[in-house]
Scaffold this motif. Structure first.
Motif, PDB file in Angstrom:
ATOM      1  N   PRO A 153       1.048  -1.349  -0.074  1.00  0.00           N
ATOM      2  CA  PRO A 153      -0.027  -0.092   0.209  1.00  0.00           C
ATOM      3  C   PRO A 153       0.563   0.936  -0.454  1.00  0.00           C
ATOM      4  O   PRO A 153       0.354   2.438  -0.620  1.00  0.00           O
ATOM      5  CB  PRO A 153      -0.881  -0.096   1.667  1.00  0.00           C
ATOM      6  CG  PRO A 153      -0.101  -0.850   2.113  1.00  0.00           C
ATOM      7  CD  PRO A 153       0.923  -1.887   1.111  1.00  0.00           C
ATOM      8  N   HIS A 200      -4.992  -0.237  -7.403  1.00  0.00           N
ATOM      9  CA  HIS A 200      -6.216  -0.833  -6.466  1.00  0.00           C
ATOM     10  C   HIS A 200      -7.364   0.082  -6.535  1.00  0.00           C
ATOM     11  O   HIS A 200      -8.915  -0.215  -6.308  1.00  0.00           O
ATOM     12  CB  HIS A 200      -5.537  -1.426  -5.437  1.00  0.00           C
ATOM     13  CG  HIS A 200      -4.324  -2.455  -5.337  1.00  0.00           C
ATOM     14  ND1 HIS A 200      -3.462  -2.326  -5.860  1.00  0.00           N
ATOM     15  CD2 HIS A 200      -5.339  -3.896  -5.639  1.00  0.00           C
ATOM     16  CE1 HIS A 200      -3.573  -3.479  -5.772  1.00  0.00           C
ATOM     17  NE2 HIS A 200      -4.263  -4.739  -5.849  1.00  0.00           N
ATOM     18  N   GLU A 201      -7.424   1.706  -6.578  1.00  0.00           N
ATOM     19  CA  GLU A 201      -8.044   1.818  -6.279  1.00  0.00           C
ATOM     20  C   GLU A 201      -9.249   2.828  -7.888  1.00  0.00           C
ATOM     21  O   GLU A 201     -10.055   3.137  -7.541  1.00  0.00           O
ATOM     22  CB  GLU A 201      -8.106   2.991  -5.197  1.00  0.00           C
ATOM     23  CG  GLU A 201      -7.715   2.901  -4.267  1.00  0.00           C
ATOM     24  CD  GLU A 201      -8.794   1.997  -3.028  1.00  0.00           C
ATOM     25  OE1 GLU A 201      -9.603   2.426  -2.774  1.00  0.00           O
ATOM     26  OE2 GLU A 201      -8.439   1.878  -1.929  1.00  0.00           O
ATOM     27  N   ARG A 202      -7.763   3.013  -8.567  1.00  0.00           N
ATOM     28  CA  ARG A 202      -8.833   4.303 -10.056  1.00  0.00           C
ATOM     29  C   ARG A 202      -8.294   2.946 -10.681  1.00  0.00           C
ATOM     30  O   ARG A 202      -8.822   3.270 -11.843  1.00  0.00           O
ATOM     31  CB  ARG A 202      -7.585   5.124 -10.056  1.00  0.00           C
ATOM     32  CG  ARG A 202      -7.798   5.948  -8.711  1.00  0.00           C
ATOM     33  CD  ARG A 202      -6.548   7.156  -8.713  1.00  0.00           C
ATOM     34  NE  ARG A 202      -7.215   7.739 -10.145  1.00  0.00           N
ATOM     35  CZ  ARG A 202      -6.001   8.828 -10.312  1.00  0.00           C
ATOM     36  NH1 ARG A 202      -4.447   8.901  -9.811  1.00  0.00           N
ATOM     37  NH2 ARG A 202      -6.197   9.590 -11.671  1.00  0.00           N
ATOM     38  N   ASP A 251      -2.536   2.518  -5.897  1.00  0.00           N
ATOM     39  CA  ASP A 251      -3.829   2.950  -5.514  1.00  0.00           C
ATOM     40  C   ASP A 251      -4.454   3.251  -6.698  1.00  0.00           C
ATOM     41  O   ASP A 251      -5.561   3.627  -6.690  1.00  0.00           O
ATOM     42  CB  ASP A 251      -3.796   4.082  -4.843  1.00  0.00           C
ATOM     43  CG  ASP A 251      -3.720   3.898  -2.700  1.00  0.00           C
ATOM     44  OD1 ASP A 251      -4.373   2.420  -2.389  1.00  0.00           O
ATOM     45  OD2 ASP A 251      -3.525   5.160  -1.864  1.00  0.00           O
TER      46      ASP A 251
END
Length: 256
Positions: free
Chosen positions: A62, A71-73, A68
């Protein structure tokens, strides 16, 4: 001085599956190796000296600057690196434009044959990530970082153009103009309903695009908070083609 696009970064959830995807697209894909900070990669090299980095993670990371973004975008085409013959001067020039640019740091990976590739690079943060390039300087010979195989079965010989999506093309183009030491050229892309500014850097083109109206596909890309690079075009000696992101691990690709 920045001399051209060194490589583009495509973040993927499963590296082995992504390697097979790009082989089906006619690319020669080789294992790149593992970084000591949780990521590993595969590489696709071109005759113009640039390459594609397919990047995944072999463990939870992380703190990694691209974690990110995947995994987030949503991953896909998340970043790009430009080659330089004076990394410290170019880093200073980037910072002078107010860009959030990290310090130079040592990087590296262990290739499958055991060779330790080493370099120094920086990272770009905040609103500038994916729109302003990070830069790299090799410690070990650059030839050891790049794939030895540069002839592609699909006829691709290099990167022709990297297109970057932003609501304010003028802002980011002004930064690159200052860094490159020359103005870009204004243009319109009616197929995308967009206007922008492009720069020729070496044998490649870097272009900043902003949507002109609500019908532009760039609007959906920006509204989805997708990583900023929008598409990449490759020079090919084979047939022209375009590929949907569903075929390419989330990347808009054209062979031209």
């Amino acid at each position: 001085m920045i001399t051209g696009i060194d490589h583009i970064v495509i973040a993927v959830r499963a590296l082995d599956a992504a390697m097979e995807t790009y082989r089906r697209l006619g690319f020669s894909v080789i294992e790149g190796g593992a970084h000591p900070y949780g990521s590993h990669n595969a590489l696709i090299g071109f005759e113009d000296g640039s390459y594609i980095e397919l990047l995944g993670f072999y463990e939870e990371s992380p703190a990694h600057p691209w974690w990110d973004l995947l995994h987030e975008r949503g991953g896909g085409l998340i970043d790009f690196c430009m080659a330089t013959d004076d990394i410290r001067a170019d880093l200073a020039a980037i910072r002078a434009q107010g860009v959030e640019a990290g310090d130079l740091a040592e990087g590296g990976r262990r290739r499958p044959d055991g060779y330790e590739v080493k370099w120094v690079n920086n990272k770009i943060g905040g609103a500038f990530q994916g729109l302003i390039p990070f830069i790299i300087e090799d410690v070990t010979p650059r030839s050891q970082r790049l794939p030895s195989e540069t002839t592609q079965p699909n006829g691709v010989t290099g990167i022709q153009c990297l297109s970057l999506a932003t609501e304010d093309a003028g802002r980011y183009a002004a930064i690159m103009a200052a860094v490159l030491g020359r103005d870009g050229q204004a243009f319109s892309d009616d197929d995308l309903g967009a206007s922008g500014i492009r720069f020729e850097v070496g044998s490649q083109v870097l272009e900043y695009l902003s949507p002109r109206d609500s019908s532009s596909p760039l609007r959906a890309h920006l509204a989805a908070n997708a990583p900023a690079p929008y598409r990449v075009s490759f020079k090919t000696e084979g047939p022209s083609a375009t590929f949907d992101p569903s075929e390419t691990e989330g990347v808009r690709i054209a062979f031209v």
